[in-house]
Write a protein that holds these residues in place. Structure first.
Motif, PDB file in Angstrom:
ATOM      1  N   SER A  11       0.867  -1.180   0.000  1.00 43.40           N
ATOM      2  CA  SER A  11       0.000   0.000   0.000  1.00 43.40           C
ATOM      3  C   SER A  11       0.904   1.232   0.000  1.00 43.40           C
ATOM      4  CB  SER A  11      -0.878  -0.039   1.263  1.00 43.40           C
ATOM      5  OG  SER A  11      -1.159   1.255   1.734  1.00 43.40           O
ATOM      6  N   ARG A  37      -5.579  -0.072   0.884  1.00 37.84           N
ATOM      7  CA  ARG A  37      -6.558   0.100   1.951  1.00 37.84           C
ATOM      8  C   ARG A  37      -7.502   1.252   1.675  1.00 37.84           C
ATOM      9  NH1 ARG A  37      -4.848   1.799   6.392  1.00 37.84           N
ATOM     10  NH2 ARG A  37      -2.735   2.374   5.822  1.00 37.84           N
ATOM     11  N   LYS A 105     -18.555   5.717  -8.253  1.00 41.25           N
ATOM     12  CA  LYS A 105     -17.320   6.213  -7.627  1.00 41.25           C
ATOM     13  C   LYS A 105     -16.145   6.070  -8.593  1.00 41.25           C
ATOM     14  CE  LYS A 105     -14.522   5.073  -3.557  1.00 41.25           C
ATOM     15  NZ  LYS A 105     -14.618   4.741  -2.133  1.00 41.25           N
TER      16      LYS A 105
HETATM   17  C1  BTN Z   1     -11.770   4.546   0.079  1.00 44.63           C
HETATM   18  O1  BTN Z   1     -12.400   4.566  -0.967  1.00 44.63           O
HETATM   19  O2  BTN Z   1     -12.244   4.076   1.129  1.00 44.63           O
HETATM   20  C2  BTN Z   1     -10.389   5.121   0.095  1.00 44.63           C
HETATM   21  C3  BTN Z   1      -9.503   4.426  -0.908  1.00 44.63           C
HETATM   22  C4  BTN Z   1      -8.087   4.958  -0.904  1.00 44.63           C
HETATM   23  C5  BTN Z   1      -7.201   4.144  -1.811  1.00 44.63           C
HETATM   24  C6  BTN Z   1      -5.841   4.732  -1.984  1.00 44.63           C
HETATM   25  S1  BTN Z   1      -4.926   3.889  -3.246  1.00 44.63           S
HETATM   26  C7  BTN Z   1      -3.473   4.709  -2.783  1.00 44.63           C
HETATM   27  C8  BTN Z   1      -3.464   4.773  -1.277  1.00 44.63           C
HETATM   28  N1  BTN Z   1      -2.884   3.562  -0.723  1.00 44.63           N
HETATM   29  C9  BTN Z   1      -3.787   2.848  -0.037  1.00 44.63           C
HETATM   30  O3  BTN Z   1      -3.549   1.744   0.519  1.00 44.63           O
HETATM   31  N2  BTN Z   1      -4.974   3.448  -0.052  1.00 44.63           N
HETATM   32  C10 BTN Z   1      -4.929   4.715  -0.774  1.00 44.63           C
END
Ligand code: BTN
Length: 235
Positions: A11, A37, A105
């Protein structure tokens, strides 16, 4: 701004959070994530072709820390302004953390705090077409416009728009920014169900008010403002 690009990470948020020599505006980009995440412990899954990135922001000591509750709203507007500039797509901001287009979304934000830096994580569906089990409620730039985009340019544009909004915010322009957000407030006028601290309320969403909260007219007729914190909305 230091930029780090990876083919694969668990992530981008986690990588940046664990980075030892983190500096403001460090930018982490990954082509794919194995453990992306989302908010409230959800997963963020996306195929190659999405813009997946995180950058760090140091809180400005001249501002009260509570002011940073508005950070997801400012970041959402930055994503939306970037998408509008790049694609002409009609996007809306879904308080508190999502960007929508045509009722689906297209982008989500995950903002965390390390104690020293905010980690602003952004996922945007750009050139990825296969949204799997989410395809009924998610979309991508390519699906909407039938054009392919340069992911680096999309990310750069988001950061440029973020920096513009951030300096406007620091200059005291929150109310102007808030008006801009209210013009593209996806929830406004929608019947929503809000879950907050285990309690469920139903009502119709209104504007985002001065402190970044969402005003909701409850079924009882009472007006209640909800905080940007841990809140779950269904409609
Ligand atoms: C959501 O829709 O609940 C939030 C999503 C956020 C995703 C981004 S992808 C780049 C960054 N790294 C992660 O693990 N999450 C955020």
């Amino acid at each position: 701004m230091r930029k780090y690009i990876f083919q694969k990470l668990d992530s981008t948020n986690d990588f940046l959070k664990q980075k030892k020599d983190i500096m403001e505006y460090d930018l982490i980009i990954a082509e794919t994530q194995t453990a992306g995440r989302g908010r409230r412990g959800n997963e963020w899954k996306s195929d190659k072709g999405a813009a997946l990135f995180s950058f760090s922001l140091a809180p400005n000591r001249a501002l009260k820390f509570e002011e940073y509750r508005k950070l997801p709203l400012i970041t959402g507007l930055a994503v939306l302004n970037a998408l509008r500039a790049i694609s002409d797509l009609d996007c809306m901001f879904k308080w508190t953390n999502d960007v929508y287009t045509k009722n689906k979304k297209i982008s989500g934000l995950l903002i965390e705090f390390t104690g020293e830096f905010f980690i602003i994580g952004i996922g945007i569906n750009v050139n990825n077409r296969n949204l799997g089990e989410l395809s009924h409620k998610a979309t991508s730039l390519i699906l909407e416009t039938e054009k392919e985009y340069n992911i680096d340019e999309v990310i750069e544009k988001v950061i440029i728009e973020f920096k513009i909004l951030q300096s406007r915010f620091l200059r005291g322009e929150w109310n102007l920014i808030r008006n801009e957000i209210n013009m593209i407030n996806y929830l406004k006028g929608k019947s929503i169900r809000v879950e907050h601290l285990g309690k469920i309320d139903r009502g119709v969403a209104g504007d985002i008010v001065e402190d970044g909260m969402l005003e909701v007219k409850l079924e009882s007729g009472k007006i209640k403002n909800f905080d940007v914190g841990e809140i779950h909305i269904e409609f």
